[in-house]
Design an enzyme around this catalytic site. Structure first.
Site, mmCIF file in Angstrom:
data_model
loop_
_atom_site.group_PDB
_atom_site.id
_atom_site.type_symbol
_atom_site.label_atom_id
_atom_site.label_comp_id
_atom_site.label_asym_id
_atom_site.label_seq_id
_atom_site.Cartn_x
_atom_site.Cartn_y
_atom_site.Cartn_z
ATOM 1 N N SER A 102 -9.515 1.802 3.252
ATOM 2 C CA SER A 102 -8.713 2.592 2.334
ATOM 3 C C SER A 102 -7.728 1.751 1.521
ATOM 4 C CB SER A 102 -7.963 3.686 3.098
ATOM 5 O OG SER A 102 -7.042 3.105 4.004
ATOM 6 N N LYS A 122 0.845 -1.204 0.000
ATOM 7 C CA LYS A 122 0.000 0.000 0.000
ATOM 8 C C LYS A 122 0.875 1.248 0.000
ATOM 9 C CE LYS A 122 -3.872 1.954 2.665
ATOM 10 N NZ LYS A 122 -4.617 1.843 3.943
ATOM 11 N N GLY A 124 -6.582 1.413 10.185
ATOM 12 C CA GLY A 124 -6.797 2.287 11.347
ATOM 13 C C GLY A 124 -8.285 2.461 11.628
ATOM 14 N N GLY A 125 -9.105 2.113 10.629
ATOM 15 C CA GLY A 125 -10.559 2.193 10.784
ATOM 16 C C GLY A 125 -11.199 1.203 9.820
ATOM 17 N N GLY A 126 -10.663 -0.013 9.820
ATOM 18 C CA GLY A 126 -11.210 -1.071 8.953
ATOM 19 C C GLY A 126 -10.561 -1.169 7.589
ATOM 20 N N SER A 127 -9.470 -0.420 7.369
ATOM 21 C CA SER A 127 -8.936 -0.277 6.010
ATOM 22 C C SER A 127 -8.344 -1.536 5.384
ATOM 23 C CB SER A 127 -7.892 0.835 5.975
ATOM 24 O OG SER A 127 -8.536 2.067 6.105
#
Ligand SMILES: *[C@@H]1O[C@H](CO)[C@@H](O)[C@H](O)[C@H]1NC(C)=O
Ligand SMILES: *[C@@H]1O[C@H](CO)[C@@H](O)[C@H](O)[C@H]1NC(C)=O
Length: 591
Positions: free
Chosen positions: A265, A189, A286-289
């Site tokens: 993301s 990534k 960090g939030g489901g990425s």
């Protein structure tokens, strides 16, 4: 837009094109902007939660749990041995390899090539890494010329891929492959450093102010195992969104339906794996990425416990919610990559006191000695809170199968204060992102960000220092609630997302999109693992009526990766027959 979950009410919940530009202009005007943000926060009870309630807990700035009991029936991996030795140990945890199973061409049901299939092909001289590299290069060329383009990569260099593949091919010729991962192609990534590629975070400018001098720790561990890095995978700009929309490098298309988002993301990593181009990829979560795009693209994504891997060399290396995690087409490939990259940083060992990384021994899995004893927690009201009942039905069917096939017990649980947890998460990730970006944005670069990112940053700027501390008090409280739940159950199960892959509105391609309805559904179940540092995995369980993949999420105890990997492997086996070949798929090994 990252913002908040289900309950976020805003004056303009879905914006694209000119309306989004106008909204960004408004939120960046000092007085009007703070008025809008106050309104947003009031509507979402953020003042009530963070400023008007006395929270008795002391702040918990990182998810530090008391030492945990060792999981049953697992293999311990030393953190400090060489990555190649860890991968060897992981290999010894897999069921014996049957080459006949996968060398059947267009298999029904559809099966991805696994890492062990590549390894077998290289060792039996059926193919070399250099030959595979040419297949990947021509596939990427073809995909780039597609209309619409798949937008999988931010940086891809055919020359670099050939160079690394030639070195791996030489190692095989000399009879010295470095590990089972030698000659395995991976994408990284674009927010993780990987030489010689720049790190742009999928912005247009970050590489101008931040140069890459060496590999991130997790990348260097993989490199020492012989992995070939094909390039930097596309993402939602700076990771601040859950769809994968990106006006800078194009919005990554879902291999199962190119009119739809991959989720974000880590949009590029999931799509690259789903389309068969690479065996695995690294994302950040960090939030489901990692889990959201894995679910929407029908692949497996692991978010390990916070602190399990060393984050040095990732853009978010100073945050408290984010980890680097593997995405692959099977649980066993996720295990191999996870074994290579695991190992905490010396700093985290002081405060987090990690239990050593463990893996399930899947070759003694047939006796299923510990599977039947697993108690699975289901919060039914939350579980069923999805856009289409296809998702909750599919996931419930799998739980029933687990219980009838393996004897797992399904236990009803309640998780209190989920809205408060979402609020604490957005304040934490928002403030931490803003803090790491501010130096770069101060000198005018902020205006070069996408409208979507700028809307998020405007909200993040409105948080105060006391909001951040209050969020950390809530973190401690939610950790306590979860530890209480984990006294009754071993794993919490949810759908990974509340919605399958959403359509990409054509008006969002050039200027971005803010759609709170969609991000609410995508983020519904993922936050606990980030705010509380818990390990979680998404595993594909089938498709909805439109043929789009559905993922099941398994959330484990702190440092309990082995248990969720074991259960994920059982789920994968139960659901294997329902796997479908994506519309965009390349048979890279066979061609
Ligand atoms: C896993 O179990 C099998 C069969 O019991 C055993 O042969 C193998 O050595 C075990 N793997 C590890 C890494 O202990
Ligand atoms: C999915 O939804 C459709 C239409 O609502 C229904 O016909 C179908 O049975 C559902 N499938 C599952 C697994 O729930």
């Amino acid at each position: 837009m990252l913002l908040i979950g289900k309950c976020l009410r805003v004056p303009a919940p879905h914006l694209t094109g000119f309306a989004l530009k106008l909204f960004v202009w408004l939120v960046e005007v000092p007085l009007i902007g703070s008025f809008i943000m106050s309104y947003v926060k009031k509507q979402n009870k953020m003042f009530e939660i963070l400023r008007k309630t006395k929270i008795p807990e002391a702040p918990m700035f990182k998810p530090e749990f008391p030492p945990q009991e060792m999981e049953a029936g697992v293999v311990v991996i030393e953190e400090d041995i060489r990555p190649t030795d860890r991968v060897d140990l992981a290999l010894k945890c897999l069921p014996s390899y049957d080459p006949a199973r996968c060398w059947t061409g267009d298999s029904v049901p559809f099966l991805y090539w696994k890492i062990r299939d590549y390894a077998h092909a290289y060792r039996s001289r059926l193919v070399t890494p250099s030959m595979v590299a040419e297949n990947i290069i021509s596939a990427v060329e073809e995909l780039n010329n597609k209309k619409p383009p798949m937008a999988l990569f931010v940086t891809f260099s055919a020359e670099e891929v050939r160079k690394q593949a030639a070195a791996s091919t030489r190692r095989f010729e000399e009879g010295n492959p470095l590990s089972i991962l030698d000659g395995i192609f991976m994408a990284i990534k674009d927010d993780i450093d990987c030489c010689p590629y720049p790190t742009k975070g999928a912005t247009t400018w970050l590489h101008e102010v931040r140069t890459v001098e060496k590999d991130a720790v997790s990348v260097s561990r993989l490199r020492s195992c012989g992995v070939i890095f094909v390039g930097k995978a596309n993402m939602h700009e700076l990771g601040l969104g859950t769809t994968g929309n990106n006006p800078n490098y194009g919005t990554t298309r879902n291999p199962h339906d190119v009119e739809r988002y991959t989720g974000g993301s880590s949009s590029g990593p999931a799509a690259i794996v789903a389309s068969g181009l690479c065996s695995a990829a690294l994302g950040t979560d960090g939030g489901g990425s990692v889990r959201i795009p894995s679910s929407l693209c029908g692949v497996v994504g692991l978010k390990s416990t916070y602190g399990r891997t060393d984050m040095k060399g990732a853009l978010c290396d100073s945050g408290t919610v984010e980890i680097i995690g593997p995405i692959a087409s099977t649980v066993e490939d996720v295990m191999l990559v996870y074994a290579a990259i695991s190992g905490s940083s010396p700093a985290d060992r002081i405060s987090l006191k990690p239990s050593p990384p463990c893996l399930p021994n899947l070759s003694s899995y047939d006796s299923s000695f510990s599977l039947g004893s697993l108690r699975l927690g289901k919060y039914t009201e939350w579980f069923n809170d999805v856009y289409s009942t296809n998702i909750s039905n599919k996931c419930s069917d799998v739980l029933n199968l687990l219980s009838t096939t393996h004897g797992c017990e399904i236990i009803d649980i309640v998780i209190p204060e989920i809205h408060e947890m979402r609020t604490a998460h957005v304040v934490s990730i928002g403030s931490e992102s803003l803090c790491s970006l501010t130096p770069d944005c101060e000198d005018g670069k902020g205006t070069k960000l996408t409208h979507d990112t700028r809307t998020n940053l405007a909200l993040f700027r409105s948080f105060s220092a006391s909001d951040y501390v209050a969020a950390q008090c809530l973190r401690r409280r939610m950790m306590y609630y979860h530890l209480e739940i984990f006294k009754k159950v071993d794993i919490i199960v949810t759908p990974t997302t509340g919605m399958t892959a959403p359509m990409i509105p054509p008006s969002s391609l050039s200027s971005g999109e803010t759609n709170l309805h969609v991000s609410g559904y995508l983020m519904r179940f993922v936050i606990a693992a980030n705010l509380l540092g818990l390990p979680a995995i998404s595993v594909p369980v089938g498709h909805d009526k439109q043929g789009l993949p559905v993922g099941l999420q398994l959330i484990g105890r702190p440092w309990g990766e082995a248990s969720i990997l074991r259960l994920a492997s059982a789920v994968e086996e139960l659901c294997e027959k329902s796997r479908k070949k994506p519309a965009i798929f390349y048979d890279i090994l066979k061609k």
